[in-house]
Design an enzyme around this catalytic site. Structure first.
Site, mmCIF file in Angstrom:
data_model
loop_
_atom_site.group_PDB
_atom_site.id
_atom_site.type_symbol
_atom_site.label_atom_id
_atom_site.label_comp_id
_atom_site.label_asym_id
_atom_site.label_seq_id
_atom_site.Cartn_x
_atom_site.Cartn_y
_atom_site.Cartn_z
ATOM 1 N N ASP A 290 0.837 -1.223 0.116
ATOM 2 C CA ASP A 290 0.002 0.116 0.057
ATOM 3 C C ASP A 290 0.826 1.311 0.021
ATOM 4 O O ASP A 290 2.112 1.308 0.214
ATOM 5 C CB ASP A 290 -1.017 0.046 1.192
ATOM 6 C CG ASP A 290 -0.304 -0.202 2.628
ATOM 7 O OD1 ASP A 290 0.801 -0.316 2.620
ATOM 8 O OD2 ASP A 290 -0.970 -0.446 3.488
ATOM 9 N N ASN B 182 -7.294 -0.382 13.917
ATOM 10 C CA ASN B 182 -8.544 -0.671 13.609
ATOM 11 C C ASN B 182 -8.893 -2.064 12.798
ATOM 12 O O ASN B 182 -9.789 -2.104 11.946
ATOM 13 C CB ASN B 182 -9.149 0.598 12.737
ATOM 14 C CG ASN B 182 -8.334 0.554 11.391
ATOM 15 O OD1 ASN B 182 -7.552 -0.209 11.331
ATOM 16 N ND2 ASN B 182 -8.999 1.515 10.501
ATOM 17 N N HIS C 118 -7.008 -3.113 10.303
ATOM 18 C CA HIS C 118 -6.908 -3.144 8.836
ATOM 19 C C HIS C 118 -5.714 -3.990 8.409
ATOM 20 O O HIS C 118 -4.812 -4.307 9.332
ATOM 21 C CB HIS C 118 -6.996 -1.727 8.184
ATOM 22 C CG HIS C 118 -5.663 -0.786 8.520
ATOM 23 N ND1 HIS C 118 -5.695 0.370 8.496
ATOM 24 C CD2 HIS C 118 -4.424 -1.145 9.055
ATOM 25 C CE1 HIS C 118 -4.537 0.861 8.733
ATOM 26 N NE2 HIS C 118 -3.724 -0.275 9.128
HETATM 27 C C1 F6R Z 1 1.533 -0.542 6.002
HETATM 28 C C2 F6R Z 1 0.333 -1.388 6.232
HETATM 29 C C3 F6R Z 1 -0.525 -0.964 7.603
HETATM 30 C C4 F6R Z 1 0.326 -1.561 8.556
HETATM 31 C C5 F6R Z 1 -0.405 -1.295 9.715
HETATM 32 C C6 F6R Z 1 0.209 -1.618 11.178
HETATM 33 O O1 F6R Z 1 2.088 -0.517 4.726
HETATM 34 O O2 F6R Z 1 0.168 -2.026 5.536
HETATM 35 O O3 F6R Z 1 -1.621 -1.843 7.295
HETATM 36 O O4 F6R Z 1 0.894 -2.585 8.618
HETATM 37 O O5 F6R Z 1 -1.087 -0.172 10.010
HETATM 38 O O6 F6R Z 1 1.321 -0.628 11.243
HETATM 39 P P1 F6R Z 1 2.400 -0.986 12.289
HETATM 40 O O7 F6R Z 1 3.009 -2.052 12.099
HETATM 41 O O8 F6R Z 1 3.516 0.374 12.203
HETATM 42 O O9 F6R Z 1 1.913 -0.883 13.802
#
Ligand code: F6R
Length: 245
Positions: free
Chosen positions: A67, A136, A138
């Site tokens: 992403d 959240n 995702h």
């Molecule tokens: C970023 C992505 C996001 C992160 C998620 C967790 O490329 O795909 O979905 O994986 O927000 O982020 P961290 O690892 O920083 O807690």
């Protein structure tokens, strides 16, 4: 889905890195898709170090980014582009012809999505998907409520994602939209590795593991994945009813 709990973040990173390297060794022409963020950061550094040290052949692999924040330039240190280049692609020696990342500065978002869909389709789907989990729930920028059949698309980022996302940037930026590989493509990956660590992720993991699976909490969809591996540390596992040690 398999759940693996490690003592601390470095242990989890060693485990995740080993799985990635093992995957590349077993399938040298794999299509690998990578998230960015704090969860996989150390694992990526370990992967790059090991590949360099052992001279692992990655010349036939293809790498894509999961992403990107729309409108954020690739030289911004908070961009996914910068992250992957800095911690993985650069140190690992990935040629520019071997990778594809979303162009966050595009004036044609539809074309960007088509480009990614085409790469994934031409290679018969993603082989190894490496993802984190948002606060959240995702996966990538597949926010809660995203269509389970979604392909690459532009997503309006919810308030939690925008708020949490500030941690990646040194200056104030507008991060209201993201572009992401779709849920369908993530779930169709032959192997889905998801990582989470730290106390703050404990309630997130609890919902992902113990709640009924559904798009309301995208991370819970890993429960349906035959080759889903969820790697977490003990802090992230601390609210699970069943303690896995
Ligand atoms: C970023 C992505 C996001 C992160 C998620 C967790 O490329 O795909 O979905 O994986 O927000 O982020 P961290 O690892 O920083 O807690």
């Amino acid at each position: 889905m398999e759940l693996r709990v490690f003592e601390k973040y470095p242990d989890l990173s060693i485990g995740a890195a080993a799985m990635m390297i093992n995957y590349i060794e077993r399938k040298p022409d794999a299509l690998l898709c990578f998230a960015t963020g704090d969860s996989p950061k150390l694992a990526y550094q370990l992967v790059a170090e090991t590949i360099k040290r052992e001279g692992t052949d990655i010349s036939k692999c293809f790498f894509i980014g999961l992403d990107e924040w729309l409108g954020i330039s690739p030289d911004n240190t908070g961009s996914c582009h910068y992250f992957l280049q800095q911690y993985l692609f650069g140190p690992m020696g990935v040629e520019s012809s071997q990778s594809c990342l979303f162009d966050a500065m595009t004036t044609n978002e539809e074309e960007e999505c088509k480009k990614m869909n085409k790469i994934i389709a031409e290679r018969g789907g993603i082989d190894l998907m490496v993802a984190g989990i948002g606060m959240n729930g995702h996966i990538g920028f597949n926010e809660p409520g995203t269509d389970i059949n979604s392909m690459a698309h532009v997503a309006r980022l919810d308030e939690i994602t925008q708020e949490v996302g500030k941690k990646y940037f040194t200056e104030e930026v507008a991060i209201s939209k993201g572009i992401t590989v779709g849920l369908k493509q993530v779930l169709q990956a032959k192997t889905l590795l998801m990582m989470a660590s730290g106390k703050k992720k404990a309630p997130v993991i609890k919902r992902a593991v113990e709640e009924k699976t559904g798009t309301h909490w995208p991370a819970s969809l890993i429960q349906q994945h035959a080759n889903g591996v969820l790697m977490i540390d003990t802090e992230a596992a601390s609210e699970l009813v069943t303690q896995f040690r």
